[in-house]
Design a protein around this motif. Structure first.
Motif, PDB file in Angstrom:
ATOM      1  N   GLU A  34       0.807  -1.220   0.000  1.00  0.00           N
ATOM      2  CA  GLU A  34       0.000   0.000   0.000  1.00  0.00           C
ATOM      3  C   GLU A  34       0.841   1.271   0.000  1.00  0.00           C
ATOM      4  O   GLU A  34       0.287   2.368  -0.155  1.00  0.00           O
ATOM      5  CB  GLU A  34      -0.972  -0.002   1.181  1.00  0.00           C
ATOM      6  N   ASP A  35       2.176   1.146   0.148  1.00  0.00           N
ATOM      7  CA  ASP A  35       3.038   2.318   0.009  1.00  0.00           C
ATOM      8  C   ASP A  35       3.595   2.433  -1.407  1.00  0.00           C
ATOM      9  O   ASP A  35       4.438   3.283  -1.688  1.00  0.00           O
ATOM     10  CB  ASP A  35       4.176   2.301   1.024  1.00  0.00           C
ATOM     11  N   ASN A  36       3.097   1.587  -2.311  1.00  0.00           N
ATOM     12  CA  ASN A  36       3.480   1.640  -3.717  1.00  0.00           C
ATOM     13  C   ASN A  36       2.983   2.955  -4.310  1.00  0.00           C
ATOM     14  O   ASN A  36       1.823   3.336  -4.138  1.00  0.00           O
ATOM     15  CB  ASN A  36       2.864   0.442  -4.451  1.00  0.00           C
ATOM     16  N   LEU A  37       3.868   3.663  -5.029  1.00  0.00           N
ATOM     17  CA  LEU A  37       3.522   4.992  -5.545  1.00  0.00           C
ATOM     18  C   LEU A  37       2.379   4.938  -6.555  1.00  0.00           C
ATOM     19  O   LEU A  37       1.566   5.871  -6.624  1.00  0.00           O
ATOM     20  CB  LEU A  37       4.761   5.639  -6.174  1.00  0.00           C
ATOM     21  N   ILE A  38       2.307   3.867  -7.330  1.00  0.00           N
ATOM     22  CA  ILE A  38       1.212   3.733  -8.294  1.00  0.00           C
ATOM     23  C   ILE A  38      -0.117   3.594  -7.549  1.00  0.00           C
ATOM     24  O   ILE A  38      -1.110   4.241  -7.895  1.00  0.00           O
ATOM     25  CB  ILE A  38       1.439   2.520  -9.213  1.00  0.00           C
ATOM     26  N   TYR A  39      -0.122   2.770  -6.511  1.00  0.00           N
ATOM     27  CA  TYR A  39      -1.335   2.582  -5.715  1.00  0.00           C
ATOM     28  C   TYR A  39      -1.734   3.879  -5.015  1.00  0.00           C
ATOM     29  O   TYR A  39      -2.909   4.267  -5.010  1.00  0.00           O
ATOM     30  CB  TYR A  39      -1.121   1.482  -4.685  1.00  0.00           C
ATOM     31  N   ILE A  40      -0.740   4.566  -4.428  1.00  0.00           N
ATOM     32  CA  ILE A  40      -1.020   5.834  -3.748  1.00  0.00           C
ATOM     33  C   ILE A  40      -1.662   6.828  -4.717  1.00  0.00           C
ATOM     34  O   ILE A  40      -2.628   7.527  -4.373  1.00  0.00           O
ATOM     35  CB  ILE A  40       0.271   6.417  -3.156  1.00  0.00           C
ATOM     36  N   SER A  41      -1.144   6.869  -5.947  1.00  0.00           N
ATOM     37  CA  SER A  41      -1.668   7.799  -6.945  1.00  0.00           C
ATOM     38  C   SER A  41      -3.077   7.414  -7.380  1.00  0.00           C
ATOM     39  O   SER A  41      -3.952   8.278  -7.541  1.00  0.00           O
ATOM     40  CB  SER A  41      -0.726   7.836  -8.155  1.00  0.00           C
ATOM     41  N   ALA A  42      -3.288   6.119  -7.584  1.00  0.00           N
ATOM     42  CA  ALA A  42      -4.628   5.659  -7.951  1.00  0.00           C
ATOM     43  C   ALA A  42      -5.623   5.939  -6.827  1.00  0.00           C
ATOM     44  O   ALA A  42      -6.755   6.379  -7.069  1.00  0.00           O
ATOM     45  CB  ALA A  42      -4.595   4.168  -8.271  1.00  0.00           C
ATOM     46  N   LYS A  43      -5.209   5.693  -5.582  1.00  0.00           N
ATOM     47  CA  LYS A  43      -6.099   5.922  -4.438  1.00  0.00           C
ATOM     48  C   LYS A  43      -6.458   7.395  -4.317  1.00  0.00           C
ATOM     49  O   LYS A  43      -7.569   7.743  -3.862  1.00  0.00           O
ATOM     50  CB  LYS A  43      -5.442   5.437  -3.148  1.00  0.00           C
ATOM     51  N   LYS A  44      -5.558   8.266  -4.735  1.00  0.00           N
ATOM     52  CA  LYS A  44      -5.844   9.705  -4.724  1.00  0.00           C
ATOM     53  C   LYS A  44      -7.089   9.992  -5.574  1.00  0.00           C
ATOM     54  O   LYS A  44      -7.941  10.799  -5.201  1.00  0.00           O
ATOM     55  CB  LYS A  44      -4.634  10.451  -5.297  1.00  0.00           C
ATOM     56  N   VAL A  45      -7.188   9.306  -6.709  1.00  0.00           N
ATOM     57  CA  VAL A  45      -8.336   9.485  -7.597  1.00  0.00           C
ATOM     58  C   VAL A  45      -9.595   8.893  -6.974  1.00  0.00           C
ATOM     59  O   VAL A  45     -10.664   9.524  -6.983  1.00  0.00           O
ATOM     60  CB  VAL A  45      -8.059   8.847  -8.974  1.00  0.00           C
ATOM     61  N   TYR A  46      -9.473   7.668  -6.465  1.00  0.00           N
ATOM     62  CA  TYR A  46     -10.634   7.021  -5.850  1.00  0.00           C
ATOM     63  C   TYR A  46     -11.169   7.860  -4.699  1.00  0.00           C
ATOM     64  O   TYR A  46     -12.395   8.043  -4.558  1.00  0.00           O
ATOM     65  CB  TYR A  46     -10.262   5.616  -5.382  1.00  0.00           C
ATOM     66  N   ASP A  47     -10.286   8.371  -3.859  1.00  0.00           N
ATOM     67  CA  ASP A  47     -10.720   9.208  -2.735  1.00  0.00           C
ATOM     68  C   ASP A  47     -11.334  10.517  -3.241  1.00  0.00           C
ATOM     69  O   ASP A  47     -12.350  10.982  -2.718  1.00  0.00           O
ATOM     70  CB  ASP A  47      -9.538   9.509  -1.815  1.00  0.00           C
ATOM     71  N   TYR A  48     -10.718  11.111  -4.249  1.00  0.00           N
ATOM     72  CA  TYR A  48     -11.186  12.376  -4.820  1.00  0.00           C
ATOM     73  C   TYR A  48     -12.601  12.231  -5.369  1.00  0.00           C
ATOM     74  O   TYR A  48     -13.423  13.152  -5.263  1.00  0.00           O
ATOM     75  CB  TYR A  48     -10.222  12.799  -5.917  1.00  0.00           C
ATOM     76  N   LEU A  49     -12.877  11.042  -5.952  1.00  0.00           N
ATOM     77  CA  LEU A  49     -14.190  10.791  -6.546  1.00  0.00           C
ATOM     78  C   LEU A  49     -15.142  10.053  -5.590  1.00  0.00           C
ATOM     79  O   LEU A  49     -16.278   9.753  -5.970  1.00  0.00           O
ATOM     80  CB  LEU A  49     -14.035   9.986  -7.837  1.00  0.00           C
ATOM     81  N   GLY A  50     -14.672   9.768  -4.385  1.00  0.00           N
ATOM     82  CA  GLY A  50     -15.519   9.088  -3.409  1.00  0.00           C
ATOM     83  C   GLY A  50     -15.837   7.649  -3.768  1.00  0.00           C
ATOM     84  O   GLY A  50     -16.939   7.165  -3.499  1.00  0.00           O
ATOM     85  N   LYS A  51     -14.869   6.944  -4.342  1.00  0.00           N
ATOM     86  CA  LYS A  51     -15.066   5.568  -4.787  1.00  0.00           C
ATOM     87  C   LYS A  51     -14.278   4.593  -3.913  1.00  0.00           C
ATOM     88  O   LYS A  51     -13.282   4.948  -3.287  1.00  0.00           O
ATOM     89  CB  LYS A  51     -14.626   5.404  -6.246  1.00  0.00           C
ATOM     90  N   ASP A  52     -14.736   3.338  -3.905  1.00  0.00           N
ATOM     91  CA  ASP A  52     -14.086   2.272  -3.143  1.00  0.00           C
ATOM     92  C   ASP A  52     -12.999   1.625  -4.003  1.00  0.00           C
ATOM     93  O   ASP A  52     -13.279   1.137  -5.101  1.00  0.00           O
ATOM     94  CB  ASP A  52     -15.124   1.229  -2.728  1.00  0.00           C
ATOM     95  N   ILE A  53     -11.776   1.584  -3.495  1.00  0.00           N
ATOM     96  CA  ILE A  53     -10.650   1.092  -4.276  1.00  0.00           C
ATOM     97  C   ILE A  53     -10.352  -0.383  -4.027  1.00  0.00           C
ATOM     98  O   ILE A  53      -9.448  -0.952  -4.644  1.00  0.00           O
ATOM     99  CB  ILE A  53      -9.383   1.932  -3.957  1.00  0.00           C
ATOM    100  N   SER A  54     -11.106  -1.037  -3.171  1.00  0.00           N
ATOM    101  CA  SER A  54     -10.739  -2.372  -2.702  1.00  0.00           C
ATOM    102  C   SER A  54     -10.584  -3.406  -3.812  1.00  0.00           C
ATOM    103  O   SER A  54      -9.803  -4.354  -3.684  1.00  0.00           O
ATOM    104  CB  SER A  54     -11.756  -2.871  -1.670  1.00  0.00           C
ATOM    105  N   SER A  55     -11.299  -3.271  -4.921  1.00  0.00           N
ATOM    106  CA  SER A  55     -11.227  -4.276  -5.983  1.00  0.00           C
ATOM    107  C   SER A  55     -10.276  -3.888  -7.115  1.00  0.00           C
ATOM    108  O   SER A  55     -10.120  -4.634  -8.082  1.00  0.00           O
ATOM    109  CB  SER A  55     -12.623  -4.537  -6.560  1.00  0.00           C
ATOM    110  N   MET A  56      -9.630  -2.723  -7.005  1.00  0.00           N
ATOM    111  CA  MET A  56      -8.718  -2.304  -8.072  1.00  0.00           C
ATOM    112  C   MET A  56      -7.398  -3.058  -7.985  1.00  0.00           C
ATOM    113  O   MET A  56      -6.872  -3.309  -6.897  1.00  0.00           O
ATOM    114  CB  MET A  56      -8.431  -0.812  -7.979  1.00  0.00           C
ATOM    115  N   ASN A  57      -6.862  -3.417  -9.143  1.00  0.00           N
ATOM    116  CA  ASN A  57      -5.546  -4.045  -9.214  1.00  0.00           C
ATOM    117  C   ASN A  57      -4.816  -3.498 -10.439  1.00  0.00           C
ATOM    118  O   ASN A  57      -5.435  -2.892 -11.316  1.00  0.00           O
ATOM    119  CB  ASN A  57      -5.678  -5.569  -9.294  1.00  0.00           C
ATOM    120  N   PHE A  58      -3.526  -3.706 -10.495  1.00  0.00           N
ATOM    121  CA  PHE A  58      -2.755  -3.214 -11.636  1.00  0.00           C
ATOM    122  C   PHE A  58      -1.489  -4.037 -11.824  1.00  0.00           C
ATOM    123  O   PHE A  58      -1.029  -4.742 -10.923  1.00  0.00           O
ATOM    124  CB  PHE A  58      -2.385  -1.734 -11.464  1.00  0.00           C
ATOM    125  N   LYS A  59      -0.949  -3.918 -13.025  1.00  0.00           N
ATOM    126  CA  LYS A  59       0.349  -4.491 -13.355  1.00  0.00           C
ATOM    127  C   LYS A  59       1.141  -3.424 -14.107  1.00  0.00           C
ATOM    128  O   LYS A  59       0.568  -2.567 -14.767  1.00  0.00           O
ATOM    129  CB  LYS A  59       0.199  -5.743 -14.227  1.00  0.00           C
TER     130      LYS A  59
END
Length: 286
Positions: free
Chosen positions: A43-68
């Motif tokens: 969860e300290d991954n910079l890509i995840y932190i950046s994606a979570k910034k968007v989810y939080d900004y839009l009020g969305k749940d990030i629990s099911s998001m994944n990436f490669k």
């Protein structure tokens, strides 16, 4: 699933410290998707932190998001690796959520995470971008042109932490040093816009960071001898240690690369020398 590519970048371009950046045709690739499978990142991954910034900004749940991610942009080399992760995380999350953010919102969020827009702006927009802050809003000018300038990168096999590069800078500058840098920006911009190498050479002398950071790059003075062989300017890419050489667009690229490799061999370090075409598209869904 969405797949995007984000270009690596250089920053500063000599005197435009923390202000200008340029994108190259070297990319990191990101896949974003919804999945119940176990996460393959911390969860300290910079890509995840950046994606979570968007989810939080839009009020969305990030629990099911994944990436490669897979990439060509080396880390800790002054080529905007962290900027690709920030922009990739924000743009990928935004597309996965239905493309709800404007380009300006994306740029503002990326800059908030990065701290300054010099790398994230060209990573997002492509080309060469000059940027500044107006409160929390990023203002930018994208430079068109540069058709008759050719860029080369010398990427060493040793890293340089941005923290150490920042610590090498002086606490203050003289008026003379500051005015010198400011006076060159018009020449730098015109040199880029008009592909005018003479103006570019006038506009790329620096007093703010290169005189101090070059001491951290073993072989810097030897590598700069490429300027004696070819008309052009060698610059520190971002915080270093990668070196950027910009010259005339009609140069024999294979010949120049061979010559710089010969110079590099004498430094005692290993350098990867390559032509670096300018990316004009920025971050793109593919």
């Amino acid at each position: 699933m969405v797949r995007i590519k984000v270009p690596g970048t250089t920053a500063n371009l000599g005197p435009a410290f923390d202000t200008a950046g340029m994108a190259f045709e070297i990319y990191n690739y990101f896949d974003f998707y919804e999945s119940d499978e176990p996460k393959n990142f911390e969860e300290d991954n910079l890509i995840y932190i950046s994606a979570k910034k968007v989810y939080d900004y839009l009020g969305k749940d990030i629990s099911s998001m994944n990436f490669k991610v897979e990439g060509e942009v080396p880390q800790s080399r002054g080529l905007g690796s962290s900027a690709t992760c920030i922009v990739g995380g924000i743009v990928g999350a935004n597309l996965l959520l239905g493309n709800l953010l404007s380009q300006q919102e994306i740029l503002n969020l990326a800059t908030e995470l990065e701290g300054h827009p010099d790398n994230v702006a060209p990573a997002l927009l492509g080309g060469c971008v000059f940027s500044t802050m107006d409160g929390e809003n990023v203002l930018y000018q994208r430079i068109e042109g540069m058709e008759n300038l050719t860029c080369f990168l010398a990427i060493p096999d040793f890293p340089l932490e941005t923290r150490l590069a920042r610590e090498a800078l002086p606490d203050s500058l003289t008026y003379k040093e500051t005015v010198s840098n400011i006076s060159q920006i018009a020449f730098l911009i015109n040199g880029l816009r008009e592909s005018n190498l003479d103006d570019f050479l006038v506009g790329t002398k620096d007093n703010i960071h290169e005189p101090y950071r070059k001491e951290l790059i073993h072989g810097f003075d030897q590598m700069k001898k490429i300027e004696e062989e070819y008309k052009g300017r060698m610059l520190i890419s971002g915080a270093g240690p990668t070196l950027l050489f910009v010259t005339d667009g009609q140069v024999d690229q294979e010949e120049l690369i061979k010559k710089w490799e010969e110079i590099a061999e004498k430094t005692g370090e290993k350098w990867k020398i390559l032509s670096a075409p300018i990316d004009h598209e920025g971050t793109k869904e593919i």
